[in-house]
Write a protein that holds these residues in place. Structure first.
Motif, mmCIF file in Angstrom:
data_model
loop_
_atom_site.group_PDB
_atom_site.id
_atom_site.type_symbol
_atom_site.label_atom_id
_atom_site.label_comp_id
_atom_site.label_asym_id
_atom_site.label_seq_id
_atom_site.Cartn_x
_atom_site.Cartn_y
_atom_site.Cartn_z
ATOM 1 N N ALA A 31 28.430 1.398 14.050
ATOM 2 C CA ALA A 31 29.297 0.244 13.789
ATOM 3 C C ALA A 31 30.496 0.254 14.721
ATOM 4 O O ALA A 31 31.084 -0.794 14.994
ATOM 5 C CB ALA A 31 29.756 0.249 12.340
ATOM 6 N N GLN A 122 24.403 4.161 10.540
ATOM 7 C CA GLN A 122 24.573 2.744 10.900
ATOM 8 C C GLN A 122 25.171 1.995 9.717
ATOM 9 O O GLN A 122 24.524 1.834 8.681
ATOM 10 C CB GLN A 122 23.236 2.126 11.283
ATOM 11 C CG GLN A 122 23.313 0.616 11.547
ATOM 12 C CD GLN A 122 22.014 0.063 12.091
ATOM 13 O OE1 GLN A 122 21.649 0.338 13.224
ATOM 14 N NE2 GLN A 122 21.301 -0.690 11.264
ATOM 15 N N ARG A 124 26.847 -1.485 8.142
ATOM 16 C CA ARG A 124 26.934 -2.940 8.311
ATOM 17 C C ARG A 124 27.606 -3.547 7.077
ATOM 18 O O ARG A 124 27.590 -2.965 6.000
ATOM 19 C CB ARG A 124 25.540 -3.552 8.504
ATOM 20 C CG ARG A 124 24.852 -3.121 9.793
ATOM 21 C CD ARG A 124 25.564 -3.677 11.025
ATOM 22 N NE ARG A 124 24.891 -3.297 12.255
ATOM 23 C CZ ARG A 124 25.217 -2.221 12.992
ATOM 24 N NH1 ARG A 124 26.193 -1.415 12.581
ATOM 25 N NH2 ARG A 124 24.572 -1.956 14.103
ATOM 26 N N ASP A 126 27.999 -7.036 4.634
ATOM 27 C CA ASP A 126 27.414 -8.299 4.207
ATOM 28 C C ASP A 126 28.510 -9.133 3.541
ATOM 29 O O ASP A 126 28.912 -8.827 2.408
ATOM 30 C CB ASP A 126 26.278 -8.041 3.220
ATOM 31 C CG ASP A 126 25.562 -9.332 2.804
ATOM 32 O OD1 ASP A 126 26.133 -10.428 3.045
ATOM 33 O OD2 ASP A 126 24.457 -9.252 2.245
ATOM 34 N N TYR A 132 28.876 -3.046 1.780
ATOM 35 C CA TYR A 132 28.569 -2.314 3.010
ATOM 36 C C TYR A 132 27.296 -1.507 2.793
ATOM 37 O O TYR A 132 27.066 -0.973 1.698
ATOM 38 C CB TYR A 132 29.689 -1.338 3.369
ATOM 39 C CG TYR A 132 31.004 -1.984 3.731
ATOM 40 C CD1 TYR A 132 31.357 -2.200 5.062
ATOM 41 C CD2 TYR A 132 31.905 -2.362 2.741
ATOM 42 C CE1 TYR A 132 32.564 -2.778 5.388
ATOM 43 C CE2 TYR A 132 33.117 -2.941 3.064
ATOM 44 C CZ TYR A 132 33.446 -3.152 4.388
ATOM 45 O OH TYR A 132 34.650 -3.727 4.708
ATOM 46 N N GLY A 230 30.835 -3.317 15.083
ATOM 47 C CA GLY A 230 29.685 -4.044 14.571
ATOM 48 C C GLY A 230 29.834 -4.411 13.111
ATOM 49 O O GLY A 230 28.875 -4.784 12.472
ATOM 50 N N VAL A 231 31.019 -4.257 12.555
ATOM 51 C CA VAL A 231 31.250 -4.609 11.158
ATOM 52 C C VAL A 231 32.570 -5.344 11.046
ATOM 53 O O VAL A 231 33.373 -5.395 11.979
ATOM 54 C CB VAL A 231 31.303 -3.353 10.251
ATOM 55 C CG1 VAL A 231 29.981 -2.631 10.255
ATOM 56 C CG2 VAL A 231 32.424 -2.431 10.697
#
Length: 498
Positions: A31, A122, A124, A126, A132, A230-231
């Motif tokens: 991330a 990894q 991420r 939402d 997460y 990436g988050v």
């Protein structure tokens, strides 16, 4: 000739380059696109090694793209461990255990290759579910319903009225969360495989929290789209906040966000304390909900909430009054186990002691030696810590300096408990003068240290899981539940440049 007696003895760890903090337990997460691969290289011989070169040869994942760099050391004392770091892009890294190969060579010896594992996850976010997910080979951990006490403390202004604060986002002190684990694959029996066959599941939760805090702080300061993450996302605030002054992010040659990162990391590891160091709720819940022989566990959940009677400051034995319920979902039944208890932070220290020159002439080196005290009169030494200092110039700009106990530079001896570092004053002067900022005057020094996971490869998972690195044991930043208190960052030493 024999191979150079230099080796990487423990797992390399991840450094986030904007804040300069080590990620929880040294785990790399894609991330955060740009990370540093850091490791301690130890001279295993009984004599000094000369004309040493060290470089990172390769990684076992083409998705990890390191920047080539060779380190040169004129000499490394016997038994000393030097800290080396490489910038790398992890945007396309694959979650799991990955191998990293390093090569070292000293005069009079052949090259020696050291291969070590690193852990890659990894994370991420939402925005629809406000949750997460942290994915690894052993399964997926989803973290939701994160409650937190938000802190936007009054970091204060300097003598000229300029804001001294880091980005006015957080830190957040977590007070509860729901953690859902889906193992890969479903399993029979009491216990699932630990993440990476090493840490507890709660370490993944700490990673999520730290990443969220770092991303929010850095993105708020640098602007959306300029940070390499990436988050996104943040926590649910449960307490009223106190607004801080707005940071002047365009000013200065090298505006650092280390203070914000440290504060966030110190705050978020309260999750780790609340969920126990010895065995986290997943492991303990599994031990108390033995499924039938013909059942497979397909999912697990922990709902936890806790209260912090005192501020969760680095190195302090603060407590957390926690309640949690573990639920095991199997192919045949649902099981539950609940606990109410008080946990105490065991990552302790008795403070830091700094030594600096009182006054230096313009152009002369600015240096610092720090002794980080354990409890009972002992010192952290050598590879025990990842440590650094902030050198704050008279106009408020900061420079990060690594602190090492390797017997080099201003460090009087390897592994003696004195971590030393010095500012590249010529480079600092060049940057400050280019922006017409003052070099002469009072420089403030702040020291920070995180413990390192020194578990040796091959240690049984249940034993390895009890050793967690990345906790701050020393910090110049203090957290307070009282918003009326002044700037919570305190210089431990000063140097006057004349």
């Amino acid at each position: 000739m024999s191979a150079t007696p230099l080796q990487v003895l423990t797992r390399p760890f991840a450094i986030e380059p904007v804040t300069n903090i080590m990620l929880p337990d040294g785990i790399f997460d894609n991330a955060i696109y740009d990370l540093r691969i850091a490791c301690h290289y130890t001279n295993m011989s009984g004599a000094a090694l000369t004309n040493v070169t060290i470089y990172l040869e390769s990684t076992g994942d083409p998705g990890i793209v390191p920047v080539a760099k060779t380190f040169h050391f004129a000499s490394i004392p016997a038994g000393a461990a030097v800290l080396v770091m490489w910038d790398a892009n992890f945007k396309n890294a694959t979650p799991g255990k990955r191998l990293v190969s390093f090569v070292a060579k000293a005069d009079g010896f052949d090259s020696r290759r050291t291969i070590q594992q690193i852990f890659v996850s990894q994370t991420r976010y939402d925005p629809v579910t406000n949750s997460y997910t942290c994915s690894i080979e052993e399964g997926v951990l989803t973290m939701s319903n994160i409650s937190a006490i938000v802190q936007n403390p009054k970091w204060g202004r300097d003598e000229k009225g300029n804001c001294e604060c880091p980005p006015d986002m957080g830190p957040w002190i977590p007070t509860g969360a729901t953690l859902a684990w889906v193992p890969n694959p479903a399993y029979s029996g009491m216990h699932a495989e630990l993440p990476f066959s090493d840490p507890w599941w709660k370490v993944l939760a700490i990673i999520i929290a730290v990443i969220a805090a770092i991303v929010a702080a850095v993105a708020a300061a640098k602007g959306a789209g300029t940070a390499s993450f990436g988050v996104s996302g943040t926590f649910d605030e449960t307490e009223p906040s106190v607004n801080c002054c707005t940071p002047d992010v365009d000013a200065g040659p090298k505006k650092e966000f280390t203070v914000a990162g440290v504060a966030s990391a110190v705050a978020t590891v309260a999750i780790g304390v609340a969920l126990s160091d010895e065995a986290d709720p997943f492991w303990r819940g599994q031990a108390n909900t033995l499924p039938a022989e013909d059942e497979l566990t397909v999912g697990e959940k922990v709902v936890a909430k806790w209260k912090l009677p005192d501020e969760p400051n680095a190195g302090k034995a603060y407590t957390a009054d926690v309640e949690w319920t573990y639920t095991r979902f199997t192919t045949g039944k649902t099981y539950e186990y609940s606990v109410r208890e008080t946990q105490t932070n065991i990552h302790l220290s008795d403070g830091v002691e700094l030594e600096t020159p009182n006054t230096v002439a313009l152009g002369e080196p600015l240096w610092v030696r720090a002794k980080f005290h354990r409890t009972e009169g002992k010192l952290f030494k050598g590879t025990d810590l990842y440590a650094f200092a902030l050198f704050r110039a008279p106009d408020g700009f900061t420079f990060v300096v690594p602190l090492t106990d390797d017997g080099l530079g201003f460090d009087p001896g390897a592994n003696d408990g004195a971590y030393a570092g010095s500012l590249d004053i010529k480079e600092a002067m060049r940057q400050l003068l280019r922006h017409r900022h003052e070099v002469r005057g009072l420089w403030r020094i702040y020291a920070f240290a995180q413990d390192v996971n020194l578990t040796k490869p091959g240690t049984p998972p249940e034993i390895a899981a009890q050793h967690i690195g990345g906790f701050f044991v020393a910090s110049a930043v203090s957290l307070t539940f009282d918003p009326t208190l002044p700037c919570p960052i305190t210089a431990q030493a000063t140097i006057t440049v004349v």
